[in-house]
Design an enzyme around this catalytic site. Structure first.
Site, PDB file in Angstrom:
ATOM      1  CD  GLU A 117      11.845  -6.208 107.522  1.00 45.80           C
ATOM      2  OE1 GLU A 117      10.758  -5.753 107.927  1.00 45.80           O
ATOM      3  OE2 GLU A 117      12.230  -6.121 106.341  1.00 45.80           O
ATOM      4  CD  GLU A 137      11.330 -10.874 104.015  1.00 46.65           C
ATOM      5  OE1 GLU A 137      10.527  -9.995 103.615  1.00 46.65           O
ATOM      6  OE2 GLU A 137      11.307 -11.328 105.174  1.00 46.65           O
TER       7      GLU A 137
END
Length: 322
Positions: free
Chosen positions: A125, A234
């Site tokens: 991220e 995720e």
């Protein structure tokens, strides 16, 4: 993470998706470099983590090879558990950290087999947080590819050709501004959490599937091909902690199980590999901050195992084996 309106075009039923069992995706799991006490995992702790993960998968995903001496400490576990493969993370938050990651790869990859590495993800991220521009991330991906070409494994095999990609939030891939990173990557992982979009129990699985499918479509368009590995990096649901807003899906084991069966299993049935978050509860983890500035302790309750390695819910899809 931003909210999305559900588009039912992507919501395929399990019965339709499972007509061809050859399309079933693979379940993996994220494993933190620290244990339930907050201390770094040593070699014995990594061996135990791999043993617990192997009850339902041959794939784990990690975040940084130098933090907590992760790569150094996991070497004995990987050499003993030869069926396990690792998606290894390389952290890029600053140049000093990136250099430490590269040093760890150079020092410890020669101690294991190339077959133990599923791929290496540069950044987690990083685009969502604004750590790097797409161009800078692309450059670091290329740098890791070059580094691997100069490393050999314990059997003398070159690490050249090991896939190097990146992981980011689904909406980052959808927004159309990150093509340089996509072009540089050998694969892309998509993170998607209905919890952080304040979804209800009735909507959480639809939201998950829709978000992932939107990202898949956008990534394929940016790459110019559908012959490109895309998986979920995720996802999952917390089983305890503080809710962020009324009406949000309940923070219970039953709800996490429902998301697994109705959302994650649908993605697996569609042929998409999914890395669930995460192996074990982390009671010492810092509070999480949502986009609106509110805080919650939910990050401490996301494990599929509790702190004593009791499995909270089944990780076998009800339509069949993973």
């Amino acid at each position: 993470m931003q909210y999305t309106t559900i588009t039912s075009i992507f919501l395929l039923t399990i019965s339709l998706l499972t007509q061809s069992t050859s399309a079933i995706g693979t379940l993996g799991i994220n494993v933190a470099s620290s244990g339930v006490d907050g201390n770094c995992r040593d070699s014995d702790s990594w061996s135990e983590a791999l043993e617990k993960a192997s009850a339902f998968t041959n794939y784990i995903k990690t975040y940084a090879v130098s933090d907590c001496n992760m790569l150094e400490n996991i070497v004995p576990a990987l050499n003993s558990n030869t069926n396990m493969k690792v998606w290894m993370g390389v952290w890029e938050v600053d140049e000093a950290h990136f250099d430490a990651e590269k040093d760890a790869l150079t020092t410890y990859l020669p101690s294991i087999s190339k077959d133990s590495i599923a791929g290496i993800s540069v950044g987690s991220e990083a685009l969502y947080r604004g750590d790097l521009t797409p161009q800078a991330l692309a450059s670091k991906i290329s740098e890791i590819k070059s580094l691997l070409s100069d490393i050999t494994d314990k059997d003398g095999n070159s690490y050249s050709g090991v896939s190097v990609g990146t992981v980011d939030s689904w909406n980052i891939w959808v927004n159309g501004t990150n093509a340089p990173a996509i072009q540089a990557a050998d694969y892309i992982m998509v993170n998607a959490f209905p919890f952080w979009q304040y979804q209800t129990a009735n909507n959480q699985s639809h939201s998950l599937v829709d978000d992932v499918m939107q990202a898949v479509k956008a990534i394929q368009e940016a790459k110019g091909t559908d012959d490109f590995y895309i998986s979920v990096g995720e996802t999952g649901a917390p089983t305890g902690g503080n809710e962020l807003t009324s009406g949000q899906a309940p923070l219970t084991v039953d709800n996490a199980s429902d998301l697994f069966q109705e959302g994650i299993c649908t993605l697996l049935a569609y042929g998409i590999d999914v890395n669930i978050f995460e192996l074990q509860d982390e009671p010492t983890k810092p509070l999480a901050t949502a986009d609106d500035g509110s805080s919650s302790d939910v990050e401490r309750h996301w494990g599929v195992y509790d702190t004593d390695y009791n499995l909270k819910y089944s990780l076998t899809c009800s339509y069949g084996s993973n």
